[in-house]
Enzyme design. Structure first.
Site, PDB file in Angstrom:
ATOM      1  N   LYS A   1       0.817  -1.207   0.000  1.00 12.13           N
ATOM      2  CA  LYS A   1       0.000   0.000   0.000  1.00 12.13           C
ATOM      3  C   LYS A   1       0.859   1.269   0.000  1.00 12.13           C
ATOM      4  O   LYS A   1       0.440   2.308  -0.495  1.00 12.13           O
ATOM      5  CB  LYS A   1      -0.947   0.017   1.207  1.00 12.13           C
ATOM      6  CG  LYS A   1      -1.867  -1.196   1.336  1.00 12.13           C
ATOM      7  CD  LYS A   1      -2.828  -1.320   0.190  1.00 12.13           C
ATOM      8  CE  LYS A   1      -4.012  -2.241   0.463  1.00 12.13           C
ATOM      9  NZ  LYS A   1      -3.691  -3.667   0.596  1.00 12.13           N
TER      10      LYS A   1
HETATM   11  C1  LIG Z   1      -4.426  -4.823   0.276  1.00 17.62           C
HETATM   12  C2  LIG Z   1      -3.636  -6.075   0.253  1.00 17.62           C
HETATM   13  C3  LIG Z   1      -3.896  -7.095  -0.678  1.00 17.62           C
HETATM   14  C4  LIG Z   1      -5.037  -7.025  -1.658  1.00 17.62           C
HETATM   15  O1  LIG Z   1      -4.846  -6.026  -2.640  1.00 17.62           O
HETATM   16  P1  LIG Z   1      -6.087  -5.457  -3.473  1.00 17.62           P
HETATM   17  O2  LIG Z   1      -5.547  -4.324  -4.251  1.00 17.62           O
HETATM   18  O3  LIG Z   1      -7.101  -5.029  -2.448  1.00 17.62           O
HETATM   19  O4  LIG Z   1      -6.589  -6.574  -4.320  1.00 17.62           O
HETATM   20  C5  LIG Z   1      -3.061  -8.203  -0.699  1.00 17.62           C
HETATM   21  N1  LIG Z   1      -2.042  -8.324   0.190  1.00 17.62           N
HETATM   22  C6  LIG Z   1      -1.773  -7.372   1.108  1.00 17.62           C
HETATM   23  C7  LIG Z   1      -0.657  -7.579   2.059  1.00 17.62           C
HETATM   24  C8  LIG Z   1      -2.550  -6.214   1.169  1.00 17.62           C
HETATM   25  O5  LIG Z   1      -2.269  -5.274   2.080  1.00 17.62           O
END
Ligand SMILES: *Cc1c(COP(=O)(O)O)cnc(C)c1O
Length: 500
Positions: free
Chosen positions: A113
């Site tokens: 993120k």
């Molecule tokens: C948010 C997240 C995901 C999923 O990603 P999306 O974009 O919501 O599909 C997978 N792994 C981790 C560690 C995340 O923080």
């Protein structure tokens, strides 16, 4: 380049407007009017650049209302040595012949993120400046765990903004929770919600759509926006790392010009894999986009059948950031593969709201099946995958990345397709330490240990260094103690902001 709503009821807006608003006023998502295609020459140029150079170049296609200096400022503010503990920002690691892991978690909160949420505050403030915004922007976030901390870290003390995060109180890892409730900053608010991620996400969407809240905030000179992947400013920076991975593999001679690659993504809200889809549209030659789900397998069922059906129990898993049954960004994919048919998309989203399901029909389904492959992975298989990857490759996976590795192994078995594949690694193993410890340490060593003791044992026994951001977390003061019912999220927000 202008932006429109995936539901078709909004006239074109600039990139700055789309980023500032976060979600389109008709309830749809902002989408670019077209997807730019990169020429062979551009790919060659990108090969010569570092991550920052690639990011500036790629963002410029979509942020045509920003000048070069503004884009560079955003990029340099985000992707630097103070924020990322790896100079390559999103390095590739070769797991075995033809299989690479792209580590997207070298930012300050140890999950992918950060790749978007380190730059979003810069994009947001630039957008506010460009559009002459005089209101305070209140950023509302629903998080399955990682977005919350990354958004808090990014927006903490950013002038002209407030950041409010709702997370499922019982649905995140111990480290994720600690990261959020210890967040400092004069403009930050955090609340646990007594519900799951879908409840928190729907609660936030309801507030966005409430004229009552819009009016009440306006009286205090405030406007709402989003830092979830429904915001175009979240998605756009994610396209960069897929293109970066591809040009790096080209530069190293691992793929020839035009040779296809597969991309494997552990998926929840469909944002990350959608960015890979856009990278493909821009010219990265992609064989299959492999969508890996945990036991909340609503997306793998969709990709196998063309029917999206959220009517099923919500499972709590050891990959909590993927515990999602309503994947918002699928809407953008459907918009593109129906030839930007906002009417169809609106109808499906209406059906989803009313019945919890929709069927995209044969033609759209065929296109989905051409682009994607999907399967799911149980908690037990997740643990098993972490264990054997550690034993065989001395590489430590977090639980989400392990879901992706497991589904990739299923793909190999099912298809025999040996195309070079890049697996998106979305978090540091230390963020989900107790599950990772259970996979790689002997049971007698972990019995009765606290989460933070396990992290230390994990570091000691694997020799994999714990990220600095996680060290010392247990000693930080807990600053946020609010917990609310789902129905009270609006009221909690009003209390935080001091609106009547
Ligand atoms: C948010 C997240 C995901 C999923 O990603 P999306 O974009 O919501 O599909 C997978 N792994 C981790 C560690 C995340 O923080």
């Amino acid at each position: 380049m202008n932006y429109k709503s995936s539901r078709g009821q909004v006239s074109y807006v600039s990139a700055a407007e789309a980023i500032k608003k976060g979600i389109a006023p008709d309830g749809g998502l902002f989408v670019p009017e077209y997807i730019p295609e990169l020429s062979e020459d551009i790919f060659k140029t990108l090969e010569e650049m570092n991550y920052q150079g690639r990011a500036s170049r790629i963002l410029a296609y979509y942020l045509t209302d920003f000048n070069e200096q503004e884009i560079n400022n955003c990029v340099q503010g985000a992707y630097n040595a103070a924020n990322f503990d790896n100079a390559r920002i999103a390095p590739l690691f070769m797991l075995k012949e033809n299989v690479y892991v792209q580590e997207l978690w070298h930012g300050p909160t140890c999950a992918f993120k950060d790749m978007a949420l380190q730059i979003l505050p810069y994009l947001m403030t630039a957008s506010m400046r460009k559009t002459g915004e005089t209101s305070e922007i209140v950023i509302l976030v629903a998080t399955s765990g990682d977005t919350g901390k990354a958004a808090l870290e990014g927006f903490s003390n950013v002038e002209g903004t407030r950041i409010i995060v709702f997370f499922p109180d019982q649905g995140v890892s111990e480290v994720q929770k600690r990261q959020m409730v210890t967040q400092e900053g004069k403009n930050v608010h955090v609340a646990g919600v007594l519900g799951n991620f879908d409840d928190a996400q729907s609660g936030v969407k309801n507030i966005f759509g409430s004229q009552d809240y819009i009016t009440r905030l306006a009286e205090k000179n405030m406007k709402m926006s989003s830092a979830n992947s429904i915001n175009w400013g979240r998605l756009l920076p994610q396209i960069v790392y897929y293109i970066s991975a591809y040009v790096e593999l080209r530069a190293e001679g691992k793929v020839k010009d035009g040779e296809k690659i597969n991309i494997v993504v552990p998926t929840g809200n469909f944002g990350n894999i959608l960015a890979a889809f856009y990278a493909g549209k821009m010219g990265v030659p992609i064989g299959k986009l492999i969508c890996a789900a945990n036991s909340n397998n609503v997306l793998s069922d969709f990709i196998k059948s063309g029917i999206y059906d959220r009517n099923r129990p919500f499972e709590k898993t050891i990959s909590p950031s993927m515990d999602i049954l309503i994947s918002s960004n699928l809407e953008r994919l459907l918009f593109e593969i129906t030839g930007q048919n906002a009417k169809k998309v609106s109808n499906w989203m209406e059906e989803l709201k009313i019945n919890g399901s929709y069927n995209v029909g044969e033609d759209v389904y065929q296109e989905v099946a051409r682009l994607f492959w999907s399967d799911c992975c149980s908690d037990q298989d997740t643990i098993e995958t972490i264990r054997h990857t550690w034993q065989e490759k001395s590489y430590l996976l977090d639980t989400h990345t392990a879901v992706a590795v497991n589904v990739y192994e299923k793909y190999l078995q099912a298809t025999g397709d040996n195309t070079l594949s890049v697996i998106a690694s979305t978090a540091s193993p230390f963020k989900f330490g107790s599950s990772v410890a259970a996979a790689v340490l002997p049971p007698e060593m972990i019995a009765g240990r606290s989460e933070f003791e396990l992290l230390c044992l994990l570091e000691e026994h694997t020799g994999v260094p714990m990220p600095d951001a996680i060290k010392g977390l247990q000693d930080r003061e807990i600053l946020h103690k609010t917990v609310c019912q789902v129905e009270d999220m609006g009221k909690t927000l009003a209390d935080f902001l001091g609106v009547r």
